[in-house]
Design a protein around this motif. Structure first.
Motif, PDB file in Angstrom:
ATOM      1  N   GLY A   1       0.801  -1.206   0.000  1.00 35.21           N
ATOM      2  CA  GLY A   1       0.000   0.000   0.000  1.00 35.21           C
ATOM      3  C   GLY A   1       0.839   1.262   0.000  1.00 35.21           C
ATOM      4  N   PRO A   2       0.259   2.377  -0.495  1.00 36.79           N
ATOM      5  CA  PRO A   2       0.973   3.654  -0.547  1.00 36.79           C
ATOM      6  C   PRO A   2       1.260   4.207   0.852  1.00 36.79           C
ATOM      7  CG  PRO A   2      -0.977   3.669  -1.977  1.00 36.79           C
ATOM      8  CD  PRO A   2      -1.080   2.467  -1.109  1.00 36.79           C
ATOM      9  N   ILE A   3       2.343   4.970   0.946  1.00 35.63           N
ATOM     10  CA  ILE A   3       2.701   5.668   2.172  1.00 35.63           C
ATOM     11  C   ILE A   3       2.583   7.166   1.916  1.00 35.63           C
ATOM     12  CG2 ILE A   3       4.530   6.146   3.839  1.00 35.63           C
ATOM     13  CD1 ILE A   3       5.749   3.438   3.142  1.00 35.63           C
ATOM     14  N   LEU A   4       1.781   7.849   2.717  1.00 36.31           N
ATOM     15  CA  LEU A   4       1.662   9.298   2.626  1.00 36.31           C
ATOM     16  C   LEU A   4       2.471   9.903   3.774  1.00 36.31           C
ATOM     17  CD1 LEU A   4      -1.063   8.021   1.398  1.00 36.31           C
ATOM     18  CD2 LEU A   4      -1.958  10.331   1.592  1.00 36.31           C
ATOM     19  N   ILE A   5       3.421  10.761   3.451  1.00 37.81           N
ATOM     20  CA  ILE A   5       4.267  11.370   4.483  1.00 37.81           C
ATOM     21  C   ILE A   5       3.843  12.818   4.677  1.00 37.81           C
ATOM     22  CG2 ILE A   5       6.596  11.911   5.232  1.00 37.81           C
ATOM     23  CD1 ILE A   5       7.645   9.626   3.630  1.00 37.81           C
ATOM     24  N   ALA A   6       3.294  13.101   5.871  1.00 36.80           N
ATOM     25  CA  ALA A   6       2.781  14.439   6.181  1.00 36.80           C
ATOM     26  C   ALA A   6       3.575  15.066   7.323  1.00 36.80           C
ATOM     27  CB  ALA A   6       1.297  14.360   6.538  1.00 36.80           C
ATOM     28  N   THR A   7       4.890  14.932   7.239  1.00 37.23           N
ATOM     29  CA  THR A   7       5.771  15.578   8.213  1.00 37.23           C
ATOM     30  C   THR A   7       6.300  16.872   7.597  1.00 37.23           C
ATOM     31  OG1 THR A   7       7.676  14.338   7.370  1.00 37.23           O
ATOM     32  CG2 THR A   7       6.462  13.379   9.218  1.00 37.23           C
ATOM     33  N   PRO A   8       6.831  17.805   8.394  1.00 41.52           N
ATOM     34  CA  PRO A   8       7.383  19.043   7.829  1.00 41.52           C
ATOM     35  C   PRO A   8       8.477  18.768   6.810  1.00 41.52           C
ATOM     36  CG  PRO A   8       7.108  19.257  10.196  1.00 41.52           C
ATOM     37  CD  PRO A   8       6.850  17.816   9.869  1.00 41.52           C
ATOM     38  N   MET A   9       8.579  19.631   5.813  1.00 43.34           N
ATOM     39  CA  MET A   9       9.543  19.436   4.732  1.00 43.34           C
ATOM     40  C   MET A   9      10.969  19.292   5.246  1.00 43.34           C
ATOM     41  SD  MET A   9      10.182  19.120   1.547  1.00 43.34           S
ATOM     42  CE  MET A   9      11.800  18.929   0.802  1.00 43.34           C
TER      43      MET A   9
ATOM     44  N   THR B   1      12.103  17.952   7.767  1.00 46.69           N
ATOM     45  CA  THR B   1      12.363  16.678   8.444  1.00 46.69           C
ATOM     46  C   THR B   1      12.190  15.481   7.511  1.00 46.69           C
ATOM     47  OG1 THR B   1      10.067  16.320   9.198  1.00 46.69           O
ATOM     48  CG2 THR B   1      11.493  17.698  10.590  1.00 46.69           C
ATOM     49  N   LEU B   2      11.824  15.740   6.253  1.00 46.82           N
ATOM     50  CA  LEU B   2      11.517  14.641   5.327  1.00 46.82           C
ATOM     51  C   LEU B   2      12.723  13.735   5.100  1.00 46.82           C
ATOM     52  CD1 LEU B   2       9.618  13.195   3.355  1.00 46.82           C
ATOM     53  CD2 LEU B   2      10.305  14.856   1.594  1.00 46.82           C
ATOM     54  N   HIS B   3      13.888  14.309   4.899  1.00 45.15           N
ATOM     55  CA  HIS B   3      15.085  13.501   4.635  1.00 45.15           C
ATOM     56  C   HIS B   3      15.343  12.514   5.765  1.00 45.15           C
ATOM     57  CE1 HIS B   3      19.448  12.647   4.702  1.00 45.15           C
ATOM     58  NE2 HIS B   3      19.326  12.602   3.383  1.00 45.15           N
ATOM     59  N   ASP B   4      15.288  13.005   7.002  1.00 51.35           N
ATOM     60  CA  ASP B   4      15.526  12.129   8.149  1.00 51.35           C
ATOM     61  C   ASP B   4      14.420  11.087   8.289  1.00 51.35           C
ATOM     62  OD1 ASP B   4      17.833  13.496   8.720  1.00 51.35           O
ATOM     63  OD2 ASP B   4      16.929  14.776  10.245  1.00 51.35           O
ATOM     64  N   MET B   5      13.182  11.476   8.001  1.00 51.14           N
ATOM     65  CA  MET B   5      12.063  10.545   8.104  1.00 51.14           C
ATOM     66  C   MET B   5      12.232   9.397   7.117  1.00 51.14           C
ATOM     67  SD  MET B   5       9.191  10.097   9.776  1.00 51.14           S
ATOM     68  CE  MET B   5       9.475   8.338   9.795  1.00 51.14           C
ATOM     69  N   LEU B   6      12.634   9.699   5.907  1.00 47.43           N
ATOM     70  CA  LEU B   6      12.841   8.657   4.899  1.00 47.43           C
ATOM     71  C   LEU B   6      13.917   7.679   5.348  1.00 47.43           C
ATOM     72  CD1 LEU B   6      12.687  10.884   1.702  1.00 47.43           C
ATOM     73  CD2 LEU B   6      11.081   9.051   2.263  1.00 47.43           C
ATOM     74  N   GLY B   7      14.919   8.188   6.033  1.00 46.96           N
ATOM     75  CA  GLY B   7      16.004   7.338   6.509  1.00 46.96           C
ATOM     76  C   GLY B   7      15.573   6.368   7.586  1.00 46.96           C
ATOM     77  N   GLN B   8      14.461   6.659   8.253  1.00 45.94           N
ATOM     78  CA  GLN B   8      13.975   5.784   9.322  1.00 45.94           C
ATOM     79  C   GLN B   8      13.119   4.631   8.805  1.00 45.94           C
ATOM     80  OE1 GLN B   8      12.280   7.895  12.774  1.00 45.94           O
ATOM     81  NE2 GLN B   8      13.219   9.763  11.989  1.00 45.94           N
ATOM     82  N   ILE B   9      12.688   4.710   7.553  1.00 46.77           N
ATOM     83  CA  ILE B   9      11.822   3.668   6.985  1.00 46.77           C
ATOM     84  C   ILE B   9      12.696   2.561   6.413  1.00 46.77           C
ATOM     85  CG2 ILE B   9      10.040   3.136   5.293  1.00 46.77           C
ATOM     86  CD1 ILE B   9       9.219   6.086   5.391  1.00 46.77           C
TER      87      ILE B   9
ATOM     88  N   LYS C   1      16.829  20.604  -2.490  1.00 48.78           N
ATOM     89  CA  LYS C   1      16.063  19.654  -3.292  1.00 48.78           C
ATOM     90  C   LYS C   1      14.613  19.609  -2.827  1.00 48.78           C
ATOM     91  CE  LYS C   1      20.170  16.824  -4.090  1.00 48.78           C
ATOM     92  NZ  LYS C   1      20.869  15.540  -3.803  1.00 48.78           N
ATOM     93  N   GLY C   2      13.730  19.215  -3.748  1.00 49.15           N
ATOM     94  CA  GLY C   2      12.324  19.073  -3.429  1.00 49.15           C
ATOM     95  C   GLY C   2      12.010  17.681  -2.916  1.00 49.15           C
ATOM     96  N   PRO C   3      10.786  17.469  -2.435  1.00 42.21           N
ATOM     97  CA  PRO C   3      10.424  16.177  -1.851  1.00 42.21           C
ATOM     98  C   PRO C   3      10.547  14.992  -2.797  1.00 42.21           C
ATOM     99  CG  PRO C   3       8.509  17.634  -2.016  1.00 42.21           C
ATOM    100  CD  PRO C   3       9.710  18.464  -2.292  1.00 42.21           C
ATOM    101  N   SER C   4      10.200  15.173  -4.073  1.00 39.92           N
ATOM    102  CA  SER C   4      10.261  14.030  -4.998  1.00 39.92           C
ATOM    103  C   SER C   4      11.703  13.563  -5.195  1.00 39.92           C
ATOM    104  CB  SER C   4       9.635  14.398  -6.348  1.00 39.92           C
ATOM    105  OG  SER C   4      10.374  15.425  -6.991  1.00 39.92           O
ATOM    106  N   THR C   5      12.644  14.506  -5.247  1.00 42.71           N
ATOM    107  CA  THR C   5      14.055  14.141  -5.412  1.00 42.71           C
ATOM    108  C   THR C   5      14.585  13.457  -4.156  1.00 42.71           C
ATOM    109  OG1 THR C   5      14.412  16.004  -6.914  1.00 42.71           O
ATOM    110  CG2 THR C   5      16.368  15.015  -5.912  1.00 42.71           C
ATOM    111  N   LEU C   6      14.190  13.966  -2.992  1.00 42.53           N
ATOM    112  CA  LEU C   6      14.616  13.335  -1.738  1.00 42.53           C
ATOM    113  C   LEU C   6      14.117  11.897  -1.665  1.00 42.53           C
ATOM    114  CD1 LEU C   6      14.100  16.162   0.923  1.00 42.53           C
ATOM    115  CD2 LEU C   6      16.213  15.466  -0.224  1.00 42.53           C
ATOM    116  N   ILE C   7      12.870  11.675  -2.072  1.00 39.73           N
ATOM    117  CA  ILE C   7      12.306  10.320  -2.057  1.00 39.73           C
ATOM    118  C   ILE C   7      13.064   9.422  -3.029  1.00 39.73           C
ATOM    119  CG2 ILE C   7      10.280   8.925  -2.635  1.00 39.73           C
ATOM    120  CD1 ILE C   7       8.556  11.317  -1.676  1.00 39.73           C
TER     121      ILE C   7
END
Length: 321
Positions: free
Chosen positions: A71-79, A81-89, A111-117
């Motif tokens: 299933g899809p993951i929706l990430i609704a954390t502040p921009m 903190t996104l890089h660190d959040m992705l590292g925890q998954i 960088k924007g969120p899509s590039t970080l992902i």
């Protein structure tokens, strides 16, 4: 097993969980604060969304292992903190969509969120959910239309149908860069609009700021290949109109407090501050003229006053529109 995962149990993440679960869809809502999540699980409510009930279809947890493997993951954390959040998954993400629901530009990497992902989870499929919306409206079931941007022509439409609900209408776009830059840049202009109103400069001045701000958004996003049509749609003009005219907008309220010379609640995330700084740095590197963004960067960091910034904008050479 949950059909959707929402990471980030703030107002917006919780509102999305409520909206997406209204038809019985099973949702896992994750937040990092164990005590807060335990309290939400018992009360079935979020203090940031007064009067909104979190149904039993929403599994509330602080355990990241609970996000499952499908299933899809929706990430609704502040921009920021996104890089660190992705590292925890750490779960397997091959072929799985990760939908960023944050708006901004990463200050460290520009960088924007899509590039970080894409960089953090190369096997996943990046997408952006953005557009004119407030958490309270979504949670209350008020009509809302958003842009879902995903370059994958198979996954994008499938996500659009999966996430669209009776009162939450999604429009699919392949222009991921345009969608994420629209959501990021409008926050900067909203701060300027708020400062304008807070300083008592009037609605005519706000309208001028919004219009010239949109020109900056088009100039900046166009440099990176975004489509003008995207910037004139929900994720650009639509979001700009909402955040520049409503007290519900944190960026507008922050700007208004600057205009009035008042302190602002430091616990409230104001994405436009970091975005203004990032945009200013990027614009200087590539030689783009972004006067409003530069002014917002200066006033939000205390380098100049609202009146000084306004005088600087008004003293610019006259030119053709």
């Amino acid at each position: 097993m949950s059909e959707l995962v929402v990471i980030g149990a703030g107002a917006f993440g919780s509102a999305l969980a409520v909206a997406l679960s209204r038809d019985g869809t099973k949702i896992t809502l994750w937040g990092r604060d164990t005590k807060a999540m335990d309290a939400m699980r018992v009360s079935r409510s979020n203090l940031r969304l007064p009067g909104v009930h979190l149904s039993e279809d929403i599994t509330i947890t602080s355990d990241l292992s609970a996000i499952g493997c499908c299933g899809p993951i929706l990430i609704a954390t502040p921009m920021q903190t996104l890089h660190d959040m992705l590292g925890q998954i750490s779960d397997p993400l091959a072929g799985r969509a990760i939908v960023a629901c944050c708006k901004g530009i990463d200050l460290k990497s520009h960088k924007g969120p899509s590039t970080l992902i894409a960089e953090a989870k190369p096997d996943a499929i990046p997408a952006i959910l953005t557009g004119p919306s407030f958490a309270a409206d979504i949670a209350r079931g008020l009509p809302t239309a958003l842009t879902l941007a995903c370059a994958n022509k198979t996954v994008g439409p499938a996500l659009q149908h999966q996430l669209s609900k009776k009162m939450l209408r999604l429009y699919w776009s392949e222009d991921v860069i345009g969608a994420e830059l629209g959501g990021a840049l409008k926050n900067v202009i909203a701060i300027a609009a708020g400062a304008c109103i807070g300083k008592g400069l009037g609605d005519s001045a706000r309208a001028a700021l919004m219009t010239r701000g949109l020109a900056e958004m088009l100039r900046f996003s166009g440099h990176f290949g975004a489509h003008n049509q995207t910037m004139m749609g929900l994720s650009g003009f639509g979001d700009l109109a909402l955040t520049c005219t409503s007290e519900q907008s944190r960026n507008f309220r922050f700007g208004a407090s600057l205009g009035r010379g008042e302190a602002f609640d430091a616990s409230v995330t104001v994405e436009g501050v970091a975005t203004a700084q990032a945009v200013t740095e990027i614009a200087q590197d590539i030689g783009l003229d972004m006067p409003i963004s530069q002014a917002v960067c200066a006033i939000s960091t205390g380098k100049t006053s609202v009146l000084e910034a306004l005088q600087s904008l008004l003293s610019r050479p006259l030119k053709k529109e």
